[in-house]
Write a protein that holds these residues in place. Sequence first.
Motif, PDB file in Angstrom:
ATOM      1  N   ARG A   1       0.832  -1.206   0.000  1.00 24.66           N
ATOM      2  CA  ARG A   1       0.000   0.000   0.000  1.00 24.66           C
ATOM      3  C   ARG A   1       0.873   1.265   0.000  1.00 24.66           C
ATOM      4  NH1 ARG A   1      -3.309  -3.078   4.067  1.00 24.66           N
ATOM      5  NH2 ARG A   1      -2.259  -1.869   5.632  1.00 24.66           N
ATOM      6  N   ALA A   2       1.838   1.286  -0.894  1.00 19.67           N
ATOM      7  CA  ALA A   2       2.760   2.424  -0.978  1.00 19.67           C
ATOM      8  C   ALA A   2       2.045   3.657  -1.502  1.00 19.67           C
ATOM      9  CB  ALA A   2       3.938   2.069  -1.880  1.00 19.67           C
TER      10      ALA A   2
ATOM     11  N   GLY B   1       5.363   6.680   1.738  1.00 19.29           N
ATOM     12  CA  GLY B   1       4.917   5.929   2.899  1.00 19.29           C
ATOM     13  C   GLY B   1       4.460   4.564   2.421  1.00 19.29           C
ATOM     14  N   LEU B   2       4.624   3.579   3.248  1.00 24.56           N
ATOM     15  CA  LEU B   2       4.120   2.252   2.915  1.00 24.56           C
ATOM     16  C   LEU B   2       3.715   1.554   4.199  1.00 24.56           C
ATOM     17  CD1 LEU B   2       6.471  -0.181   3.508  1.00 24.56           C
ATOM     18  CD2 LEU B   2       7.555   1.095   1.687  1.00 24.56           C
ATOM     19  N   THR B   3       2.887   0.554   4.050  1.00 25.23           N
ATOM     20  CA  THR B   3       2.417  -0.214   5.196  1.00 25.23           C
ATOM     21  C   THR B   3       2.602  -1.693   4.902  1.00 25.23           C
ATOM     22  OG1 THR B   3       0.776   1.482   5.697  1.00 25.23           O
ATOM     23  CG2 THR B   3       0.453  -0.686   6.703  1.00 25.23           C
ATOM     24  N   VAL B   4       3.398  -2.351   5.728  1.00 23.94           N
ATOM     25  CA  VAL B   4       3.535  -3.798   5.630  1.00 23.94           C
ATOM     26  C   VAL B   4       2.341  -4.376   6.387  1.00 23.94           C
ATOM     27  CG1 VAL B   4       4.976  -5.799   6.108  1.00 23.94           C
ATOM     28  CG2 VAL B   4       6.061  -3.583   5.627  1.00 23.94           C
ATOM     29  N   PRO B   5       1.473  -5.116   5.709  1.00 26.49           N
ATOM     30  CA  PRO B   5       0.268  -5.626   6.366  1.00 26.49           C
ATOM     31  C   PRO B   5       0.587  -6.533   7.557  1.00 26.49           C
ATOM     32  CG  PRO B   5       0.150  -5.948   3.980  1.00 26.49           C
ATOM     33  CD  PRO B   5       1.549  -5.519   4.302  1.00 26.49           C
TER      34      PRO B   5
ATOM     35  N   PRO C   1       0.320  -4.135  11.739  1.00 27.50           N
ATOM     36  CA  PRO C   1       0.994  -3.642  10.538  1.00 27.50           C
ATOM     37  C   PRO C   1       2.174  -2.750  10.908  1.00 27.50           C
ATOM     38  CG  PRO C   1      -1.262  -2.796  10.705  1.00 27.50           C
ATOM     39  CD  PRO C   1      -1.029  -3.665  11.885  1.00 27.50           C
ATOM     40  N   LEU C   2       3.071  -2.562   9.965  1.00 27.01           N
ATOM     41  CA  LEU C   2       4.249  -1.723  10.176  1.00 27.01           C
ATOM     42  C   LEU C   2       4.207  -0.577   9.179  1.00 27.01           C
ATOM     43  CD1 LEU C   2       6.967  -1.406  11.709  1.00 27.01           C
ATOM     44  CD2 LEU C   2       8.015  -2.687   9.819  1.00 27.01           C
ATOM     45  N   ASP C   3       4.071   0.648   9.682  1.00 24.12           N
ATOM     46  CA  ASP C   3       4.083   1.831   8.833  1.00 24.12           C
ATOM     47  C   ASP C   3       5.522   2.303   8.678  1.00 24.12           C
ATOM     48  OD1 ASP C   3       1.299   2.126   8.304  1.00 24.12           O
ATOM     49  OD2 ASP C   3       1.040   2.790  10.366  1.00 24.12           O
ATOM     50  N   VAL C   4       5.932   2.487   7.432  1.00 23.28           N
ATOM     51  CA  VAL C   4       7.317   2.828   7.109  1.00 23.28           C
ATOM     52  C   VAL C   4       7.333   4.095   6.275  1.00 23.28           C
ATOM     53  CG1 VAL C   4       9.441   2.010   6.009  1.00 23.28           C
ATOM     54  CG2 VAL C   4       7.887   0.359   7.081  1.00 23.28           C
TER      55      VAL C   4
ATOM     56  N   ASP D   1      15.391  -3.106  -1.260  1.00 23.37           N
ATOM     57  CA  ASP D   1      14.848  -4.342  -0.706  1.00 23.37           C
ATOM     58  C   ASP D   1      15.618  -4.744   0.550  1.00 23.37           C
ATOM     59  OD1 ASP D   1      12.965  -6.655  -1.123  1.00 23.37           O
ATOM     60  OD2 ASP D   1      14.871  -7.740  -1.150  1.00 23.37           O
ATOM     61  N   ARG D   2      16.937  -4.614   0.495  1.00 26.95           N
ATOM     62  CA  ARG D   2      17.777  -4.967   1.647  1.00 26.95           C
ATOM     63  C   ARG D   2      17.479  -4.085   2.853  1.00 26.95           C
ATOM     64  NH1 ARG D   2      23.171  -4.277   4.083  1.00 26.95           N
ATOM     65  NH2 ARG D   2      23.453  -2.267   3.092  1.00 26.95           N
ATOM     66  N   VAL D   3      17.427  -2.782   2.658  1.00 32.15           N
ATOM     67  CA  VAL D   3      17.232  -1.879   3.793  1.00 32.15           C
ATOM     68  C   VAL D   3      15.817  -1.997   4.354  1.00 32.15           C
ATOM     69  CG1 VAL D   3      16.606   0.269   2.587  1.00 32.15           C
ATOM     70  CG2 VAL D   3      17.878   0.376   4.708  1.00 32.15           C
ATOM     71  N   LEU D   4      14.820  -2.171   3.498  1.00 30.51           N
ATOM     72  CA  LEU D   4      13.460  -2.376   4.001  1.00 30.51           C
ATOM     73  C   LEU D   4      13.362  -3.683   4.783  1.00 30.51           C
ATOM     74  CD1 LEU D   4      11.274  -1.130   1.022  1.00 30.51           C
ATOM     75  CD2 LEU D   4      11.551  -0.036   3.255  1.00 30.51           C
ATOM     76  N   GLY D   5      14.052  -4.701   4.318  1.00 31.86           N
ATOM     77  CA  GLY D   5      14.077  -5.968   5.050  1.00 31.86           C
ATOM     78  C   GLY D   5      14.732  -5.829   6.407  1.00 31.86           C
ATOM     79  N   LEU D   6      15.837  -5.082   6.471  1.00 30.44           N
ATOM     80  CA  LEU D   6      16.534  -4.881   7.748  1.00 30.44           C
ATOM     81  C   LEU D   6      15.684  -4.074   8.732  1.00 30.44           C
ATOM     82  CD1 LEU D   6      20.140  -4.135   6.455  1.00 30.44           C
ATOM     83  CD2 LEU D   6      19.398  -6.166   7.727  1.00 30.44           C
ATOM     84  N   VAL D   7      15.002  -3.048   8.233  1.00 34.35           N
ATOM     85  CA  VAL D   7      14.138  -2.244   9.107  1.00 34.35           C
ATOM     86  C   VAL D   7      12.982  -3.096   9.631  1.00 34.35           C
ATOM     87  CG1 VAL D   7      12.492  -0.315   9.117  1.00 34.35           C
ATOM     88  CG2 VAL D   7      14.778  -0.004   8.149  1.00 34.35           C
TER      89      VAL D   7
END
Length: 130
Positions: free
Chosen positions: A18-19, A28-32, A40-43, A107-113
């Motif tokens: 949901r970017a 902004g994006l939300t990992v469901p 959920p995780l708001d990033v 992808d790497r940095v979003l995965g680490l966060v």
Amino acid sequence: MAAVDSIEAYLSELPDLRARRLAHSEWGLTVPGEQLDGDPLDVGLRMADGLLRVQAIALHGAGDLDAWMLLWWNRQTRVVRFGCTRSRDIWVHADVPVAAVDERELDRVLGLVTEAALAVRGLRPPAGAR
């Protein structure tokens, strides 16, 4: 490819996040929560001053967690770090040079966060167990 274009391309390929584009160099994006087995995780992502900052709030009002432990974790991690507000909200931050941003690095940095946020959330017992 410019970093802005790399970010746009990456986020457009992942509709589940949901970017949303908030400004020319902000998203902004939300990992469901279903993908995280929890909330959920708001990033937020923002490019400024030659850096891409990625940040997410891991926990609200985590007064029951030891903030000193987060400082120790900061010494053990690379790229990501933890922060704590006066109201005891726990944030995860990451900064990478804009010149290094491509879809793979994003992808790497979003995965680490996300991984760091889940690690902090895992320190708190489930809501029913408190």
